[in-house]
Design a protein around this motif. Structure first.
Motif, PDB file in Angstrom:
ATOM      1  N   ASN A 104      61.508 -96.077 -14.650  1.00  0.00           N
ATOM      2  CA  ASN A 104      60.219 -95.412 -14.883  1.00  0.00           C
ATOM      3  C   ASN A 104      59.898 -94.372 -13.801  1.00  0.00           C
ATOM      4  N   ARG A 105      60.924 -93.702 -13.401  1.00  0.00           N
ATOM      5  CA  ARG A 105      60.736 -92.632 -12.408  1.00  0.00           C
ATOM      6  C   ARG A 105      60.786 -91.283 -13.136  1.00  0.00           C
ATOM      7  N   LYS A 106      59.999 -90.319 -12.668  1.00  0.00           N
ATOM      8  CA  LYS A 106      60.044 -88.959 -13.231  1.00  0.00           C
ATOM      9  C   LYS A 106      61.351 -88.290 -12.825  1.00  0.00           C
ATOM     10  N   LEU A 107      61.906 -87.539 -13.740  1.00  0.00           N
ATOM     11  CA  LEU A 107      63.042 -86.688 -13.407  1.00  0.00           C
ATOM     12  C   LEU A 107      62.724 -85.291 -13.921  1.00  0.00           C
ATOM     13  N   MET A 108      62.395 -84.417 -12.998  1.00  0.00           N
ATOM     14  CA  MET A 108      62.093 -83.042 -13.423  1.00  0.00           C
ATOM     15  C   MET A 108      63.265 -82.141 -13.106  1.00  0.00           C
ATOM     16  N   TYR A 109      63.584 -81.335 -14.094  1.00  0.00           N
ATOM     17  CA  TYR A 109      64.635 -80.329 -13.928  1.00  0.00           C
ATOM     18  C   TYR A 109      63.919 -79.045 -13.516  1.00  0.00           C
ATOM     19  N   ALA A 110      64.183 -78.610 -12.293  1.00  0.00           N
ATOM     20  CA  ALA A 110      63.347 -77.553 -11.693  1.00  0.00           C
ATOM     21  C   ALA A 110      63.762 -76.159 -12.163  1.00  0.00           C
ATOM     22  N   GLU A 111      63.449 -75.854 -13.393  1.00  0.00           N
ATOM     23  CA  GLU A 111      63.741 -74.512 -13.913  1.00  0.00           C
ATOM     24  C   GLU A 111      62.520 -73.633 -13.671  1.00  0.00           C
ATOM     25  N   GLU A 112      62.573 -72.841 -12.623  1.00  0.00           N
ATOM     26  CA  GLU A 112      61.379 -72.086 -12.231  1.00  0.00           C
ATOM     27  C   GLU A 112      61.003 -70.996 -13.233  1.00  0.00           C
ATOM     28  N   LEU A 113      61.970 -70.542 -14.048  1.00  0.00           N
ATOM     29  CA  LEU A 113      61.597 -69.508 -15.028  1.00  0.00           C
ATOM     30  C   LEU A 113      60.597 -70.020 -16.060  1.00  0.00           C
ATOM     31  N   CYS A 114      60.537 -71.333 -16.241  1.00  0.00           N
ATOM     32  CA  CYS A 114      59.505 -71.900 -17.123  1.00  0.00           C
ATOM     33  C   CYS A 114      58.130 -71.849 -16.456  1.00  0.00           C
ATOM     34  N   PHE A 115      58.078 -71.377 -15.223  1.00  0.00           N
ATOM     35  CA  PHE A 115      56.812 -71.321 -14.487  1.00  0.00           C
ATOM     36  C   PHE A 115      56.524 -69.928 -13.921  1.00  0.00           C
ATOM     37  N   ALA A 116      57.532 -69.060 -13.894  1.00  0.00           N
ATOM     38  CA  ALA A 116      57.329 -67.718 -13.333  1.00  0.00           C
ATOM     39  C   ALA A 116      56.145 -67.073 -14.058  1.00  0.00           C
ATOM     40  N   PRO A 117      55.112 -66.699 -13.326  1.00  0.00           N
ATOM     41  CA  PRO A 117      53.863 -66.344 -14.005  1.00  0.00           C
ATOM     42  C   PRO A 117      53.972 -65.162 -14.968  1.00  0.00           C
ATOM     43  N   LYS A 118      54.802 -64.191 -14.654  1.00  0.00           N
ATOM     44  CA  LYS A 118      54.934 -63.071 -15.588  1.00  0.00           C
ATOM     45  C   LYS A 118      55.602 -63.537 -16.871  1.00  0.00           C
ATOM     46  N   TYR A 119      56.617 -64.348 -16.740  1.00  0.00           N
ATOM     47  CA  TYR A 119      57.306 -64.843 -17.934  1.00  0.00           C
ATOM     48  C   TYR A 119      56.418 -65.807 -18.713  1.00  0.00           C
ATOM     49  N   GLU A 120      55.594 -66.566 -18.024  1.00  0.00           N
ATOM     50  CA  GLU A 120      54.680 -67.452 -18.738  1.00  0.00           C
ATOM     51  C   GLU A 120      53.658 -66.640 -19.539  1.00  0.00           C
ATOM     52  N   ARG A 121      53.265 -65.508 -18.959  1.00  0.00           N
ATOM     53  CA  ARG A 121      52.370 -64.596 -19.689  1.00  0.00           C
ATOM     54  C   ARG A 121      53.060 -64.114 -20.955  1.00  0.00           C
ATOM     55  N   VAL A 122      54.330 -63.801 -20.848  1.00  0.00           N
ATOM     56  CA  VAL A 122      55.100 -63.375 -22.011  1.00  0.00           C
ATOM     57  C   VAL A 122      55.115 -64.483 -23.065  1.00  0.00           C
ATOM     58  N   ARG A 123      55.329 -65.690 -22.622  1.00  0.00           N
ATOM     59  CA  ARG A 123      55.384 -66.810 -23.566  1.00  0.00           C
ATOM     60  C   ARG A 123      54.043 -67.012 -24.261  1.00  0.00           C
ATOM     61  N   GLN A 124      52.967 -66.850 -23.495  1.00  0.00           N
ATOM     62  CA  GLN A 124      51.637 -66.963 -24.100  1.00  0.00           C
ATOM     63  C   GLN A 124      51.423 -65.888 -25.166  1.00  0.00           C
ATOM     64  N   LEU A 125      51.838 -64.675 -24.855  1.00  0.00           N
ATOM     65  CA  LEU A 125      51.688 -63.594 -25.834  1.00  0.00           C
ATOM     66  C   LEU A 125      52.404 -63.957 -27.132  1.00  0.00           C
ATOM     67  N   VAL A 126      53.618 -64.467 -26.974  1.00  0.00           N
ATOM     68  CA  VAL A 126      54.375 -64.871 -28.159  1.00  0.00           C
ATOM     69  C   VAL A 126      53.628 -65.972 -28.889  1.00  0.00           C
ATOM     70  N   GLY A 127      53.093 -66.909 -28.139  1.00  0.00           N
ATOM     71  CA  GLY A 127      52.322 -67.999 -28.733  1.00  0.00           C
ATOM     72  C   GLY A 127      51.103 -67.517 -29.498  1.00  0.00           C
ATOM     73  N   GLU A 128      50.509 -66.464 -29.021  1.00  0.00           N
ATOM     74  CA  GLU A 128      49.354 -65.853 -29.700  1.00  0.00           C
ATOM     75  C   GLU A 128      49.748 -65.094 -30.957  1.00  0.00           C
ATOM     76  N   GLY A 129      51.038 -64.912 -31.147  1.00  0.00           N
ATOM     77  CA  GLY A 129      51.487 -64.143 -32.308  1.00  0.00           C
ATOM     78  C   GLY A 129      51.571 -62.645 -32.053  1.00  0.00           C
ATOM     79  N   ALA A 130      51.537 -62.257 -30.782  1.00  0.00           N
ATOM     80  CA  ALA A 130      51.483 -60.827 -30.458  1.00  0.00           C
ATOM     81  C   ALA A 130      52.675 -60.046 -30.976  1.00  0.00           C
ATOM     82  N   ILE A 131      53.830 -60.691 -31.068  1.00  0.00           N
ATOM     83  CA  ILE A 131      55.021 -59.950 -31.507  1.00  0.00           C
ATOM     84  C   ILE A 131      55.694 -60.605 -32.712  1.00  0.00           C
ATOM     85  N   GLY A 132      54.955 -61.385 -33.458  1.00  0.00           N
ATOM     86  CA  GLY A 132      55.538 -62.009 -34.652  1.00  0.00           C
ATOM     87  C   GLY A 132      56.535 -63.093 -34.282  1.00  0.00           C
TER      88      GLY A 132
END
Lengths: 360, 360, 360, 360
Positions: D116-144
């Motif tokens: 019952n221990r956490k195991l996080m895979y530290a992929e920083e690109l899933c957190f890089a703020p500019k890329y997260e902004r990109v992901r949000q835009l996609v989530g909003e439907g900005a680019i289909g």
């Protein structure tokens, strides 16, 4: 129909650009001779560009069988050469600035006008294709009414020595580069807009200490009737290559355009290479690599336009009057740089060269 | 050690940024209350940011159990609120501009000093990480000696009505945005540099006709001892989103930095989306999409710095004196905009608000 | 010396670019006639470009008094028109792709060769001035040995209907745009480099569902002898205007170049305006405004080169053999897209059109 | 509530970034010890970052009073260290790649899960703020709907020697950098998307000849269920500094984002200066100057997220399963690079390290 014969006066940096531009882009013109003070220089230039004759005497070049005299020599020679060409019955295209004094300007204009010769003031920014695209957008109403323009032209200083001698150049960065922005503001506003005032600030002693007393930077704020302003920033102290860019703010939008970095390829070279762009310095590491520099600055379009004006007997879009208006603004700028006050126009000082108004 | 308790005065655009910044980046601080004139506004803000108490009366907020008063309200309230906070024994961090008159400034500074309270002038550009990187480069000697700086801050006009009412704001684009560039020039030159003169040009009646008599644009040229100049361009009439950028020219190089477009992702969206950047307008077509706006503008760094100053009893890097110096420059700018002359410093006019010097 | 007479076959989008390019930049050529299937179309084109004669029958146009046949018509007509022109004794310049099958290619080449007629494959990227600058840098050794190239050409789909009909076009984005990258990789590596293998992936049903069965995107990885690879990305499903850019990685550096956004002015227009760039869509909001598009893509340089080859009896730098080599690569790409395997070259399938290899 | 105690295993380049990130941005965590093989290294790191204890033995560090083990050591040690930490009852966050084999991955996941221990895979690109902004835009439907992604990560090769030794690293540019793009494609598509196939091409012998047999470049094309593809380009042979950028194409638009050059200030320095960006090389001439590199890459956000997961007992957004999925893709890529064929998934080879699939 025969080609229009051009006598090219000067064999320096800008004459080279003109020669390339005629050769590649102005089939209706032919450079029939070139003139340079030093024989070996004239000869080498003629050989490089396939020009049949070369002179070391300006009057002989003017007297040769040519239709057009294209003047690419130091500023202090502009007036006398233009007038001599007009007297000899030749059309004249002259590099910036028009000349050193408003009196000279008036004589040059009169000399050409009275003999019905064209006098074109070769302001290439009125032809640079990217900037012309900007002007068309404004004309279409894309950004509403212009209220603010900025034009920058900056590099690390001219190639030739005469620029740094204020008796030969009449002034520094302003005379060399500021003239571009000032002419371009007028062109953007169209219809011979009336400039109301000029404010300027200048600096010297930056990176050419000891070599020149000229202004190494100039900042001019020109106010036009109706309220639009133009801010021209110029420098001989900016490292890293040529900068030529504009910003145009209107009530309905804005346009940014950059002629050099904004067109270039981006290169990283460990070893360096031959040439990146005008005055770029080292080519190791990152550089902005330019291509078709003459074309992107509008030289071919400018020269083609003038040759067409000569052949079709029409008026150039930039004339001696425009060059004179720019010279008046530069005089006002040097005056303002000294007094710290806006100078209102018209402004007709009696001086032997513009920079005297700042240094006196 | 307990967290430093902050009373946030104001619940508008900038208060929101402060709240987000404290919350995410300043663990040593805790916003204990918020104050807004309208009850529903205060309550909504408190709920949104998880703040326990809210007030509609500034004095009550100040009197609450807090260590720091963070002032994010209209300009005309700055002086009285600061002084009240100091009297109540609280440290103060205050949004720009410091206040409306030099007399107010002196009183604010004295009020805090005499009670040994910190007074930080919250100029975020002194903390914006990209600009701080630029300053470090200059400090390392990367570009030699600075001789020219340019700072632009432009958008299409503030959110809140009070900015447009010169009695509440004391001035337009200059008071709202010009203060940033003027403070930043001083910060870049370091060591409390002496400004020698200011020249300014302003425009109004552009896109907010009928709504305001304030300056919609301002252009200031500040000259510092030693010859370096700073050119601040500001606008409330620039469409297409926030612009915040700098150019720093030195005798050994140049640096360009752009906080918004220069950090953004570039998006083309057929349908549009929620939010691109501050004051961006439509999000259909091409947009420059910002991220971490508060961080990139330096708000977290600024607030963290102040909280550390309070906790460690050290002096903020930007103080009331700096805010006063900026206010003096703005007074000189309005004066210059009216007279068309460089105004030399020091300049101590007697006016009830800076813009009077221009409009009178 | 008389001008070289050109019969322009086609009056669509690309014919228009050719006509403008000849007119402005190729003084040694003259378009003597234009041919379009529909009379009103031919006539309008002739009037617009000041062309004296127009035809609706290709054979008549070829038979007219011309030296050169310039073929700008749908792909399925390329072979027969080229061969007819060669038989009629005319030199041929042909738009990409060369034709639909390798057999056609061989016949075209033979038809021209046996009659000693020039056959130029009009790959404008071998002439686009920015890309040529990149090639020169590589030639100078600026970036060491190339190991990776990327070329993208993407937009939202062609203007004319025939592109979407695989019987007329022979394929989609790959046939329309991929040919550019594939030709350009070969040109960059110089000296008829041998391609070793091709891998490709394609997509359809993206934004032109129901209109086409063609590939709307293609991704090709070409491996050359010596190990360098070229990655060509192409799309008919990319909104926001034309994209044409390259990346060249070498052991001593890297070059990035962008023909459209990377040359453009940046405009924000509240109301919009007429035209931003090829296939740009709406011009409201932010747009990248192009200028001199034909010049920047190399059309004038390409046509000028061919006319010079005809006049001086020299070999074009891109010939039918190059077009054939590109066609072979595209065949291999369609095959690979179906099998999911690298296809090794040479590859000589028997098909009536390249896309059959993917769809079968 | 007490701070979460972190044992930092490793004292190299990436450990330094973690330490800075915890210190500045994760107030809820405290690094209680650091472990490095060499004593002087461990000690220096501890001193630099104000860490109280240091170890040279991993097991001792794990056994120390800590809640979390943060693993920043060579790839071949990942599995054993993770398992040891889990056995010791510690939560684990582990730098990429997860480990060398799928068997190791399964054991690591099981070891953490069963305790019952956490195991996080530290992929920083899933957190890089500019890329997260990109992901949000996609989530909003900005680019289909996304149909094509590209992610590039390129520089001139890692700092430490062990990367170049395939027995320690398990592979080259793909294992080091390709893992980022592959993880990011999955994150962008959301909801544990199923990858259908992988095609890859690799190169070696470019600029690290003699130093390594690893792949110096890798190009992977991953195809996901539904048809979207991701193209990951990676290199250890790209001069001029770090490159990390993405392109996301959708049926309704497109987004471009660049983490390094696209955030930087642009500097020209005649003399050069200290540091421009990761692996930038010389700082003379033009450079792209980065700021807040750790923040812009998402390290603070990543570590803050993990600490919050530990404190709140929630699941990290990127887990061991994600790291395993990426490892599977990399195995498939090496296999494909050898066979020249798309490899379909699932793919469970029996190898001791991924690169064996290419080299065998």
């Amino acid at each position: 129909m025969n080609r229009t014969r051009v006598a090219l006066i000067g064999a320096g940096f800008i004459a080279d650009i003109h020669a390339e531009s005629y050769h590649r882009f102005v089939p209706d013109a032919e450079i029939v001779c070139v003139c340079a003070r030093r024989e070996e220089h004239a000869q080498a230039f003629a050989r490089k560009h396939g020009i049949q004759r070369w002179f070391t005497d300006i009057d002989q070049a003017i007297a040769s069988e040519c239709d057009v005299v294209d003047i690419c020599i130091p500023n202090y020679l502009h007036a006398r050469t233009t007038i001599a060409a007009a007297i000899a019955g030749k059309h004249v295209i002259i590099e910036k600035p028009l000349c050193l004094t408003l009196e000279e300007a008036d004589e040059m204009i009169a000399a050409c006008e009275s003999r019905n010769r064209k006098l074109m003031y070769a302001e290439e920014l009125c032809f640079a294709p990217k900037y012309e695209r900007v002007r068309q957008l404004v004309g279409e109403g894309a950004i509403g009414s212009i209220y603010h323009m900025r034009q920058c032209e900056k590099h690390s200083g001219p190639h030739s020595d005469w620029f740094y001698d204020l008796n030969l150049s009449g002034g520094g960065a302003l005379m060399d580069m500021g003239c571009h922005g000032l002419a371009w503001f007028r062109w953007m506003l169209g219809g011979k807009p009336r400039a109301v005032s000029v404010y300027a600030h200048m600096q010297t002693g930056l990176i050419h200490k000891g070599r020149t007393r000229c202004d190494e930077t100039s900042l001019c704020v020109v106010e036009f009737e109706g309220g639009a302003i133009g801010v021209a920033e110029n420098s001989w102290a900016k490292l890293g290559g040529m900068e030529d860019r504009v910003e145009v703010y209107g009530t309905g939008g804005v346009i940014y355009a950059d002629l050099f970095q904004g067109n270039s390829a981006l290169t990283y070279s460990e070893k360096g290479y031959g040439y990146a762009m005008e005055k770029a310095g080292s080519t190791q590491g990152w550089t902005f690599t330019m291509f078709e520099e003459a074309f992107n600055q509008g030289y071919p379009h400018e020269l083609k336009h003038f040759i067409a004006c000569v052949r079709d007997d029409t008026q150039p879009i930039v004339t001696g009057e425009d060059g004179r208006a720019v010279l008046e603004l530069m005089n006002a700028a040097y005056q303002s740089a000294r007094t710290g006050q806006k100078v209102t126009l018209p402004f007709h000082p009696k001086v032997s060269k513009p920079i005297d108004l700042w240094l006196s």
